[in-house]
Each structure stands twice: as structure tokens, then as C-alpha cells.
Design an enzyme around this catalytic site. Structure first.
Site, PDB file in Angstrom:
ATOM      1  N   THR A   1       0.955  -1.220  -0.076  1.00  0.00           N
ATOM      2  CA  THR A   1       0.097   0.131  -0.118  1.00  0.00           C
ATOM      3  C   THR A   1       0.980   1.126  -0.022  1.00  0.00           C
ATOM      4  O   THR A   1       2.119   1.256   0.514  1.00  0.00           O
ATOM      5  CB  THR A   1      -0.728  -0.049   1.317  1.00  0.00           C
ATOM      6  OG1 THR A   1      -1.342   1.351   1.380  1.00  0.00           O
ATOM      7  CG2 THR A   1       0.191  -0.139   2.490  1.00  0.00           C
ATOM      8  N   TYR A  53      -2.424   0.041  10.522  1.00  0.00           N
ATOM      9  CA  TYR A  53      -2.640  -0.533   9.167  1.00  0.00           C
ATOM     10  C   TYR A  53      -1.389  -0.371   8.637  1.00  0.00           C
ATOM     11  O   TYR A  53      -0.702  -1.136   7.902  1.00  0.00           O
ATOM     12  CB  TYR A  53      -3.741   0.105   8.480  1.00  0.00           C
ATOM     13  CG  TYR A  53      -3.898  -0.183   7.063  1.00  0.00           C
ATOM     14  CD1 TYR A  53      -4.482  -1.584   6.605  1.00  0.00           C
ATOM     15  CD2 TYR A  53      -3.203   0.439   6.058  1.00  0.00           C
ATOM     16  CE1 TYR A  53      -4.607  -1.804   5.374  1.00  0.00           C
ATOM     17  CE2 TYR A  53      -3.454   0.089   4.636  1.00  0.00           C
ATOM     18  CZ  TYR A  53      -4.117  -1.084   4.442  1.00  0.00           C
ATOM     19  OH  TYR A  53      -4.106  -1.562   3.210  1.00  0.00           O
TER      20      TYR A  53
END
Length: 360
Positions: free
Chosen positions: A133, A177
């Protein structure tokens, strides 16, 4: 690569019933590969993606319904695989803030289990492409921004404005995250370096397209479209001027397949994968375009910024284009209009099915 080259071994797609996973699995099956989907079916709606895959490719797609943390099932699946695309993950920053332990277990421990399964398997490791990501770069708070046209942020630095964020940007994990995905990203790269695992990493920006179950927490373009098509207001966190480089899922799939095809050359490499500067767009501009598509203004309700949100992120895609042989990404307006058509058709099909069921 053909199924014959893989020696009859299936391609394992973890998270294969998810949005990107199901599109990737469909493409692999269409290209003639046997595909093993490994998915816990934990996200609402993804069971429909798996049913769609099996209906389209009844002889090529099989599934293991299991959690990525189930190492016994994972080891069995990895032992069979000729290649692995690892997309199974906890995908929302907000969920990681509410339940960091599960986020850690799924994203980091789950990835570690995949790496160990491949490292220890008989016959040597299989190629691995990992879905990372852009959050590995943190909130990018040091990037000095200006407001462009009153509805979008843009970097003051001309080089950043022209090319976006490159892979040389220092890593800076924010939110649980960001930490779990960032640590997993680094483990994949180190297993390539330390153990010779043929593995590459794709640091994705905002991918959109058919089969996306967009929610307020993840998949924002699909979520905005779903709300607008229903005539419902959209919640925007921040001022809506935040900019992302959006990428059609078909282009993302092409990049994953290209990384696999070139894995000997790109093992140990990370690539920023997004639409690039040509597809950089603010939330406000997307909302305005959705209003054009639906023929009515979209109501946006603004709320406070969320932790770790980037005001500006655009991928520098030059390395990916050069080393993976990628062509220009699909223009965002064309892709978003296509997604709107798919959502209309999908919702109409669901409504027809419900009407038939109610009449029985």
C-alpha cells in the site's frame, strides 16, 4: 506463462474472492491457468464474487474457504501452487485503529505465514507477488502543498507535481494498518534478499472497478458511486481536496501479471502502482463527475480528517512502467463511468433476483 509451464500446478490467489483478487483470478482463468482461491469470505458480499468466478470458470477455479491465519490450510495450499498472489488482508485504516491486534495478525503474521510456507515447501519456493500500500510512506505531512483551482491539493515542488511519489521516498509507517502492511512489505523484500525467494511488492494507490464492495472505510470511488446512484449523501472526511492517483482494476491486474512474468528480473523490488499524475484527482472532482454521470448534484457532508490520511498521494509510475513494461493507465473519467454502468447493471440484476424470489 501457461499452465503447462507451471507443470499443472494452480496459481494461488489469497484473498481471491475480494475485489482485486476476483478480477485477477478471472484473468488468470481466462488465460488458461488453474486457479486456487484462498479466502475466508469474511467481507460482506465477497461470496458473490466467488460464485461468479466458479460460474464463469467451473473447471479452472477451485476454492479453499479458510483464514490466512490457518497455517495448516495455508501450507497445504502453498504446497500445490506454481505461483502465489498474496492479496488477503485487513484493508481499512479505521478497522486497524479499532482492532489493532487482528490487523497485526492478519496483515503481518498472515504474510509471514505465506513466506514461511513458500520458503519451506518441497521443490523450492514459488514466485510471489504481494499487495502492499501507499500507506508505507506515512501521511506525507512534510510535502508542502498549495490549493489548485480551489478543489485540489498539489505539491509546490515541481518535480513532485510532475512525477509523484517515487519508491526512493523514505518509509514512514503511520496507524496500525500502515505498520502491519509496511512490516509485511519489508518482510517480503527481505525474504527475497535473505532466502532467494522470487518475490516482488506492489505498493498500491487507489484501485477501483467492477466487483468492488465499496464502503466508507475502503473502496471510496465505488462507495461514492453506490451512494450517489441511490440518491444518498456522501460522507467526506477532510475538506475533499485530498488527491489520489486512481487506477482501473484492469490495469492493476496487468501489472501483477507483468511482475510475475518478469519475476526473475524484479525479485526483491517494490513498485508504486497507481494511475500516476495523468489520473491524479481530488475527491471533490470525482464527486462533481459523479454528479454529471447521475444527472443530479451529489450531496457531500464533510467531517474531520481521519488519522493517517494523506492530503496528497500520487504514484511515480515510471519505474513500474519501465521495468514491468506497462502502458498508459485507463483515463479515470472513462473508468469511473464504466464502473457506474456496472453498478447500475449489478443492482438491477439483484433487484430482479429479489423480485423473483419474493414472487415464489
Amino acid at each position: 506463462m501457461s499452465g503447462a509451464i507451471l507443470g499443472g500446478r494452480p496459481v494461488l490467489v489469497t484473498g481471491g474472492a475480494g475485489f482485486i483478487g476476483s478480477n485477477l483470478a478471472d484473468r488468470l482463468a481466462r488465460d488458461g491457468h488453474e486457479v486456487l482461491v484462498y479466502d475466508a469470505l469474511a467481507r460482506p458480499g465477497v461470496e458473490a464474487n466467488l460464485a461468479w468466478l466458479k460460474a464463469r470458470h467451473p473447471r479452472r477455479v477451485s476454492a479453499v474457504v479458510a483464514d490466512i491465519r490457518n497455517e495448516a490450510e495455508l501450507n497445504r495450499a502453498a504446497a500445490e501452487a506454481g505461483a502465489v498472489f498474496h492479496l488477503a488482508a485487513q484493508v481499512a485504516v479505521t478497522t486497524s485503529m479499532a482492532d489493532p491486534r487482528t490487523d497485526f495478525a492478519v496483515n503481518l503474521q498472515g504474510t509471514f505465514a505465506v513466506l514461511e510456507a513458500l520458503r519451506r515447501r518441497a521443490g523450492g519456493p514459488a514466485p510471489l507477488v504481494f499487495a502492499s500500500t501507499n500507506k508505507v510512506y506515512g501521511d506525507l505531512a512534510d510535502v508542502e502543498l498549495a490549493v489548485e483551482g480551489d478543489d485540489a491539493y498539489a505539491p509546490r515542488d515541481p518535480a513532485l507535481r510532475a512525477h509523484g511519489i517515487g519508491e526512493g521516498r523514505p518509509l514512514d509507517f503511520h496507524t496500525p494498518y500502515g505498520c502491519s502492511k509496511g512490516a509485511a512489505d519489508q518482510y517480503v523484500l527481505d525474504y527475497a534478499r535473505s532466502f532467494g525467494l522470487p518475490a516482488a511488492v506492489m505498493r498500491m494507490s487507489c484501485v477501483y472497478g467492477p466487483r468492488q464492495m465499496g464502503t466508507e472505510d475502503q473502496g471510496w470511488i465505488a462507495h461514492f458511486l453506490i451512494r450517489a446512484l441511490r440518491g444518498e449523501p456522501i460522507s467526506v472526511y477532510g475538506d475533499g481536496r485530498q488527491v489520489r492517483d486512481v487506477l482501473d482494476v484492469g490495469d492493476a491486474v496487468e501489472a501483477y501479471l507483468s511482475a510475475w512474468a518478469r519475476i526473475d528480473a524484479v525479485a526483491g523490488c517494490a513498485f508504486n502502482l497507481g494511475g500516476g499524475p495523468a489520473n491524479a484527482v481530488s475527491l471533490r472532482r470525482v464527486i462533481a463527475f459523479i454528479g454529471e454521470l447521475t444527472g443530479r448534484p451529489v450531496e457531500a457532508r464533510y467531517a474531520d480528517w481521519r488519522g493517517g490520511d494523506q492530503r496528497y498521494y500520487v504514484s511515480d509510475t515510471r519505474r513500474a512502467a519501465r521495468e514491468l513494461g506497462l502502458g498508459p493507465a485507463r483515463p479515470w473519467r472513462e473508468g469511473v463511468a464504466s464502473l457506474a454502468r456496472w453498478l447500475r447493471e449489478e443492482h438491477a440484476a439483484v433487484a430482479r433476483a429479489r423480485a423473483v424470489e419474493a414472487a415464489q
